[in-house]
Scaffold this motif. Structure first.
Motif, PDB file in Angstrom:
ATOM      1  N   GLY A  24       0.889  -1.071   0.035  1.00 25.17           N
ATOM      2  CA  GLY A  24       0.085  -0.050   0.116  1.00 25.17           C
ATOM      3  C   GLY A  24       0.739   1.213  -0.033  1.00 25.17           C
ATOM      4  O   GLY A  24       1.960   1.324  -0.284  1.00 25.17           O
ATOM      5  N   ARG A  25       0.116   2.349   0.322  1.00 26.07           N
ATOM      6  CA  ARG A  25       0.837   3.743   0.357  1.00 26.07           C
ATOM      7  C   ARG A  25       1.504   4.005   1.842  1.00 26.07           C
ATOM      8  O   ARG A  25       1.190   3.198   2.692  1.00 26.07           O
ATOM      9  N   GLY A  26       2.493   4.953   1.708  1.00 18.49           N
ATOM     10  CA  GLY A  26       2.844   5.449   3.151  1.00 18.49           C
ATOM     11  C   GLY A  26       4.425   5.372   2.774  1.00 18.49           C
ATOM     12  O   GLY A  26       4.849   5.394   1.866  1.00 18.49           O
ATOM     13  N   PRO A  27       4.992   5.308   4.116  1.00 12.36           N
ATOM     14  CA  PRO A  27       6.493   5.247   4.316  1.00 12.36           C
ATOM     15  C   PRO A  27       7.092   4.209   3.423  1.00 12.36           C
ATOM     16  O   PRO A  27       6.295   3.146   2.996  1.00 12.36           O
ATOM     17  N   LYS A  28       8.218   4.119   3.149  1.00 12.09           N
ATOM     18  CA  LYS A  28       9.161   3.133   2.489  1.00 12.09           C
ATOM     19  C   LYS A  28       8.833   1.924   3.248  1.00 12.09           C
ATOM     20  O   LYS A  28       9.229   1.628   4.713  1.00 12.09           O
ATOM     21  N   ARG A  29       8.499   0.902   2.641  1.00  7.11           N
ATOM     22  CA  ARG A  29       8.325  -0.280   3.299  1.00  7.11           C
ATOM     23  C   ARG A  29       9.344  -1.115   3.801  1.00  7.11           C
ATOM     24  O   ARG A  29      10.559  -1.115   3.211  1.00  7.11           O
ATOM     25  N   ALA A  30       9.253  -1.573   5.182  1.00  7.42           N
ATOM     26  CA  ALA A  30      10.404  -2.493   5.586  1.00  7.42           C
ATOM     27  C   ALA A  30      10.292  -3.885   5.303  1.00  7.42           C
ATOM     28  O   ALA A  30      11.455  -4.511   5.730  1.00  7.42           O
ATOM     29  N   LEU A  31       9.245  -4.325   5.000  1.00  8.33           N
ATOM     30  CA  LEU A  31       8.944  -5.540   4.492  1.00  8.33           C
ATOM     31  C   LEU A  31       8.723  -5.851   3.210  1.00  8.33           C
ATOM     32  O   LEU A  31       8.380  -5.163   2.570  1.00  8.33           O
ATOM     33  N   THR A  32       8.750  -7.147   2.719  1.00  6.50           N
ATOM     34  CA  THR A  32       8.145  -7.556   1.497  1.00  6.50           C
ATOM     35  C   THR A  32       7.179  -8.908   1.773  1.00  6.50           C
ATOM     36  O   THR A  32       7.285  -9.502   2.796  1.00  6.50           O
ATOM     37  N   LEU A  33       6.333  -8.925   0.848  1.00  3.65           N
ATOM     38  CA  LEU A  33       5.379 -10.132   1.062  1.00  3.65           C
ATOM     39  C   LEU A  33       6.221 -11.645   0.930  1.00  3.65           C
ATOM     40  O   LEU A  33       5.803 -12.519   1.622  1.00  3.65           O
ATOM     41  N   ASP A  34       7.293 -11.581   0.196  1.00  2.00           N
ATOM     42  CA  ASP A  34       8.023 -12.791   0.208  1.00  2.00           C
ATOM     43  C   ASP A  34       8.637 -13.043   1.315  1.00  2.00           C
ATOM     44  O   ASP A  34       8.710 -14.174   2.101  1.00  2.00           O
ATOM     45  N   GLN A  35       9.070 -12.085   2.354  1.00  2.00           N
ATOM     46  CA  GLN A  35       9.591 -12.258   3.828  1.00  2.00           C
ATOM     47  C   GLN A  35       8.737 -12.731   4.511  1.00  2.00           C
ATOM     48  O   GLN A  35       8.893 -13.512   5.398  1.00  2.00           O
ATOM     49  N   ILE A  36       7.282 -11.987   4.532  1.00  2.02           N
ATOM     50  CA  ILE A  36       6.313 -12.573   5.427  1.00  2.02           C
ATOM     51  C   ILE A  36       5.784 -14.230   5.217  1.00  2.02           C
ATOM     52  O   ILE A  36       5.922 -14.711   6.155  1.00  2.02           O
ATOM     53  N   LEU A  37       5.917 -14.552   3.768  1.00  2.73           N
ATOM     54  CA  LEU A  37       5.429 -15.865   3.517  1.00  2.73           C
ATOM     55  C   LEU A  37       6.485 -16.791   3.943  1.00  2.73           C
ATOM     56  O   LEU A  37       6.432 -17.897   4.558  1.00  2.73           O
ATOM     57  N   ALA A  38       7.965 -16.271   3.823  1.00  4.10           N
ATOM     58  CA  ALA A  38       8.942 -17.032   4.280  1.00  4.10           C
ATOM     59  C   ALA A  38       9.021 -17.388   5.716  1.00  4.10           C
ATOM     60  O   ALA A  38       9.293 -18.351   6.094  1.00  4.10           O
ATOM     61  N   ALA A  39       8.500 -16.380   6.498  1.00  3.02           N
ATOM     62  CA  ALA A  39       8.580 -16.497   8.072  1.00  3.02           C
ATOM     63  C   ALA A  39       7.393 -17.119   8.390  1.00  3.02           C
ATOM     64  O   ALA A  39       7.434 -18.044   9.448  1.00  3.02           O
ATOM     65  N   ALA A  40       6.338 -16.873   7.637  1.00  3.28           N
ATOM     66  CA  ALA A  40       5.209 -17.977   8.031  1.00  3.28           C
ATOM     67  C   ALA A  40       5.370 -19.382   7.828  1.00  3.28           C
ATOM     68  O   ALA A  40       5.010 -20.178   8.477  1.00  3.28           O
ATOM     69  N   THR A  41       6.055 -19.583   6.790  1.00  2.00           N
ATOM     70  CA  THR A  41       6.607 -21.029   6.501  1.00  2.00           C
ATOM     71  C   THR A  41       7.519 -21.597   7.607  1.00  2.00           C
ATOM     72  O   THR A  41       7.066 -22.837   8.071  1.00  2.00           O
ATOM     73  N   GLU A  42       8.475 -20.906   7.989  1.00  2.90           N
ATOM     74  CA  GLU A  42       9.178 -21.299   8.935  1.00  2.90           C
ATOM     75  C   GLU A  42       8.379 -21.542  10.127  1.00  2.90           C
ATOM     76  O   GLU A  42       8.841 -22.420  10.956  1.00  2.90           O
ATOM     77  N   VAL A  43       7.548 -20.754  10.615  1.00  2.00           N
ATOM     78  CA  VAL A  43       6.869 -21.007  11.837  1.00  2.00           C
ATOM     79  C   VAL A  43       6.197 -22.311  11.610  1.00  2.00           C
ATOM     80  O   VAL A  43       6.022 -23.270  12.534  1.00  2.00           O
ATOM     81  N   ALA A  44       5.446 -22.566  10.397  1.00  5.34           N
ATOM     82  CA  ALA A  44       4.754 -23.831  10.405  1.00  5.34           C
ATOM     83  C   ALA A  44       5.581 -24.963  10.149  1.00  5.34           C
ATOM     84  O   ALA A  44       5.130 -26.003  10.718  1.00  5.34           O
ATOM     85  N   GLU A  45       6.841 -24.790   9.516  1.00  9.68           N
ATOM     86  CA  GLU A  45       7.842 -26.089   9.658  1.00  9.68           C
ATOM     87  C   GLU A  45       8.166 -26.498  10.991  1.00  9.68           C
ATOM     88  O   GLU A  45       8.195 -27.588  11.477  1.00  9.68           O
ATOM     89  N   ALA A  46       8.301 -25.454  11.987  1.00 12.43           N
ATOM     90  CA  ALA A  46       8.923 -25.746  13.232  1.00 12.43           C
ATOM     91  C   ALA A  46       7.787 -25.986  14.099  1.00 12.43           C
ATOM     92  O   ALA A  46       8.022 -26.979  15.011  1.00 12.43           O
ATOM     93  N   GLU A  47       6.616 -25.393  14.096  1.00  8.74           N
ATOM     94  CA  GLU A  47       5.672 -25.413  15.273  1.00  8.74           C
ATOM     95  C   GLU A  47       4.336 -26.093  14.712  1.00  8.74           C
ATOM     96  O   GLU A  47       3.585 -26.326  15.552  1.00  8.74           O
ATOM     97  N   GLY A  48       4.006 -26.272  13.273  1.00  6.08           N
ATOM     98  CA  GLY A  48       2.757 -26.809  12.753  1.00  6.08           C
ATOM     99  C   GLY A  48       1.876 -25.779  12.504  1.00  6.08           C
ATOM    100  O   GLY A  48       1.931 -24.538  12.868  1.00  6.08           O
ATOM    101  N   PHE A  49       0.844 -26.033  11.652  1.00  4.70           N
ATOM    102  CA  PHE A  49      -0.024 -25.241  11.105  1.00  4.70           C
ATOM    103  C   PHE A  49      -0.930 -24.389  12.360  1.00  4.70           C
ATOM    104  O   PHE A  49      -1.175 -23.287  12.292  1.00  4.70           O
ATOM    105  N   ALA A  50      -1.067 -25.121  13.311  1.00  2.00           N
ATOM    106  CA  ALA A  50      -1.900 -24.523  14.463  1.00  2.00           C
ATOM    107  C   ALA A  50      -1.277 -23.373  14.989  1.00  2.00           C
ATOM    108  O   ALA A  50      -1.917 -22.492  15.639  1.00  2.00           O
ATOM    109  N   ALA A  51      -0.069 -23.150  14.857  1.00  2.00           N
ATOM    110  CA  ALA A  51       0.811 -22.101  15.572  1.00  2.00           C
ATOM    111  C   ALA A  51       0.826 -20.920  14.790  1.00  2.00           C
ATOM    112  O   ALA A  51       1.045 -19.662  15.032  1.00  2.00           O
TER     113      ALA A  51
END
Length: 241
Positions: A24-51
């Protein structure tokens, strides 16, 4: 909002197909969608989908959950994106490959991919996957069936039925875990009455189950897949008769 006809496209579809830029609009972004999805995958791999939650993924990244909402509007959208990301690209099946061989290659590739990300099996199937990776898998399988003399809707049903077999078999094998009670064969052979259960007793007593050199998970999948394809062959050969 991106629309098709009179209907708004789901947010996840817009993001997966590049129809809307995340952040979206606003200040320069500190994240990317790919980083978010990579982090979500790491959580699911380590702790399961329920986490998985927006808060948990934000913590993984060192941000607040509110920061994530600039890129992903809800947990449902996040899950839809992950469902497509994890399956990745389909196998490359050489043009001219006989349809049975091609579908076998396709099914084994899906079985292997899900085996590397077992938490994916816990994602609720609220609707059909609509991302580009899932569509690439579908396209590959339909191309394998391109020369088969059945209508296109029937080809689609054949592919979906095979995929459901793969997912169901992978889920069954994942859930069938041995515990402190001992494995199925050793327990049942001790308690079954051969007079009451002669067929079951004979089957479980067969020496084939003791062969440690066999990958029973792969062998079981291969056997079921072969029988499914046997049925496909009979169906296709007799279609229209």
């Amino acid at each position: 909002m991106t629309t098709t006809g009179d209907k708004d496209l789901p947010k996840a579809v817009q993001l997966m197909w590049g129809l809307q830029e995340s952040g979206g609009r606003g200040p320069k972004r500190a994240l990317t969608l790919d980083q978010i999805l990579a982090a979500a995958t790491e959580v699911a791999e380590a702790e399961g989908f329920a986490a998985l939650s927006m808060n948990r993924v934000a913590r993984q990244l060192g941000f607040t959950a509110m920061s994530l909402y600039r890129y992903v509007d809800s947990k449902d959208t996040l899950i839809d994106l992950l469902m497509d990301r994890v399956v990745g690209q389909p196998p490359e099946i050489a043009p001219g490959t006989p349809w049975r061989v091609g579908l076998e290659q396709w099914a084994f590739a899906e079985f292997a991919r899900l085996g590397r990300h077992l938490w994916w099996l816990d994602i609720p199937m609220r609707r059909a996957p609509m991302g580009p990776n899932n569509m690439a898998w579908l396209e590959t399988a339909l191309q394998v069936l391109a020369e088969v003399d059945v209508p296109d809707p029937v080809k689609f049903q054949l592919v979906m039925n095979m995929s459901m077999f793969v997912v169901g078999k992978r889920r069954f094998l994942r859930d069938l875990q041995e515990d402190e009670g001992g494995d199925f064969v050793s327990v049942m052979t001790q308690v079954l009455d051969p007079q009451r259960f002669p067929a079951v007793t004979a089957t479980l007593s067969a020496s084939a189950f003791d062969d440690d050199d066999i990958d029973w998970e792969q062998a079981d999948f291969a056997f079921g897949l072969a029988r499914l394809l046997d049925g496909y062959e009979v169906f296709i050969a007799g279609f229209g008769d």
